[in-house]
Design a protein around this motif. Structure first.
Motif, short mmCIF file in Angstrom:
data_model
loop_
_atom_site.label_atom_id
_atom_site.label_comp_id
_atom_site.label_asym_id
_atom_site.label_seq_id
_atom_site.Cartn_x
_atom_site.Cartn_y
_atom_site.Cartn_z
N ILE A 249 0.63 -0.96 0.04
CA ILE A 249 -0.11 -0.25 -0.14
C ILE A 249 0.74 1.67 -0.01
O ILE A 249 0.35 2.37 -0.77
CB ILE A 249 -1.25 0.34 1.45
N ILE A 250 1.76 1.07 0.41
CA ILE A 250 2.68 1.99 0.27
C ILE A 250 3.37 2.76 -1.42
O ILE A 250 3.51 3.72 -1.57
CB ILE A 250 4.01 1.79 1.15
N ASP A 251 3.81 1.61 -1.88
CA ASP A 251 3.34 1.41 -3.22
C ASP A 251 2.46 1.74 -3.96
O ASP A 251 2.93 2.53 -5.52
CB ASP A 251 4.71 0.53 -3.56
N ASP A 252 1.34 1.53 -3.89
CA ASP A 252 0.26 1.59 -4.41
C ASP A 252 -1.24 1.20 -4.18
O ASP A 252 -2.02 0.42 -4.48
CB ASP A 252 1.08 0.92 -6.20
N ALA A 253 -1.28 2.36 -3.15
CA ALA A 253 -2.38 1.92 -1.78
C ALA A 253 -3.84 2.08 -2.93
O ALA A 253 -5.10 1.17 -2.92
CB ALA A 253 -2.60 2.91 -1.40
N PRO A 254 -4.10 3.26 -3.98
CA PRO A 254 -5.31 3.04 -4.86
C PRO A 254 -5.35 1.54 -5.48
O PRO A 254 -6.91 1.36 -5.75
CB PRO A 254 -4.82 4.26 -6.22
N LEU A 255 -4.37 0.85 -6.35
CA LEU A 255 -4.76 -0.59 -7.05
C LEU A 255 -4.86 -1.72 -6.01
O LEU A 255 -6.01 -2.04 -5.72
CB LEU A 255 -3.41 -0.73 -7.43
#
Length: 262
Positions: free
Chosen positions: A65-71
């Motif tokens: 989620i740090i890298d890509d929470a929207p995904l």
């Protein structure tokens, strides 16, 4: 900063007491991360926080989620709502072996929100407590403006993890070791399923032994109220806090104990 996870097992109310013990701009090495509320609150208030865990699945969720929470939020939205108890129980048993990290992280998030214990591998199916708005909150999660990171350590043994945290704390100037220990029950952190994927199992006597042998660093240990822990750590500074997180003078009024060696 608000965490996307709930925590009914290891939540800490006495943040103001802890912040009073750790100056702004200090580096904080923590263990026991689950919901991340403690770590995110400290990082949002100008402490540099490095969370440490030996649970790869806990690490993976936070890293993802740090890298890509929207995904991750998008995947969770596609899977939500959890239809019934059978699906919930199936996910509790099987999600660590799904191949995709975003899928695992999305299920981890949903299980946390649907579990009566707010744990991915424990608790009963409680659909009424799930708020769909939580997925929107997850999609907006960002740490780019707060000094928060997480490290994964193998093998899965808490004493080894703690020794590494201690050594890292020694290497950094203006650094603190902060342990969130939850409830004390006999020798182990065993108030939840001991085979749970998202809970670190600790031997409390080993923790005390390691900390008491490392007086050259500044460490803080947070526990729920326990006379046994108060006796074990009696030579150290113990601050008592009530259910609102405010300091109190008597053991009978306290809910949490914040122990420091300085």
């Amino acid at each position: 900063m608000r965490s996307p996870l709930k925590d009914n097992t290891n939540s800490i109310k006495s943040l103001s007491v802890i912040k009073g013990l750790i100056p702004i701009d200090s580096h904080v090495n923590t263990s026991g991360i689950y919901s991340g509320n403690l770590e995110l609150n400290l990082a949002s208030d100008q402490r540099i926080v490095t969370a440490n865990t030996y649970s790869y699945l806990v690490y993976e969720f936070w890293k993802t989620i740090i890298d890509d929470a929207p995904l991750v939020a998008d995947v969770a939205a596609q899977l939500s709502p959890i239809e019934n108890e059978k699906v919930f129980q199936c996910w509790q048993e099987a999600w660590p072996w799904y191949k995709d990290s975003q899928l695992r992280s999305a299920i981890y998030f949903l299980l946390n929100r649907y579990s009566s214990q707010y744990l991915s591998a424990s608790g009963e199916f409680t659909p009424n407590q799930f708020d769909p708005h939580a997925i929107t909150q997850l999609s907006k999660f960002k740490t780019d403006k707060v000094p928060f990171s997480i490290n994964w350590h193998a093998p899965p043994h808490f004493s080894i993890l703690l020794k590494r945290i201690v050594e890292d704390t020694k290497k950094r100037p203006n650094s603190y070791c902060l342990l969130s220990m939850g409830k004390y029950i006999h020798d182990y952190y065993s108030d939840v399923n001991p085979s749970a994927y998202d809970i670190e199992v600790r031997n409390h006597k080993e923790v005390y032994s390691i900390l008491s042998q490392n007086e050259d660093i500044r460490w803080i240990v947070c526990y729920k109220r326990s006379k046994a822990i108060a006796e074990i750590y009696k030579k150290y500074n113990i601050t008592l806090a009530d259910k609102y997180g405010k300091s109190v003078d008597t053991y009978e009024l306290c809910e949490e104990m914040i122990i420091a060696n300085y």
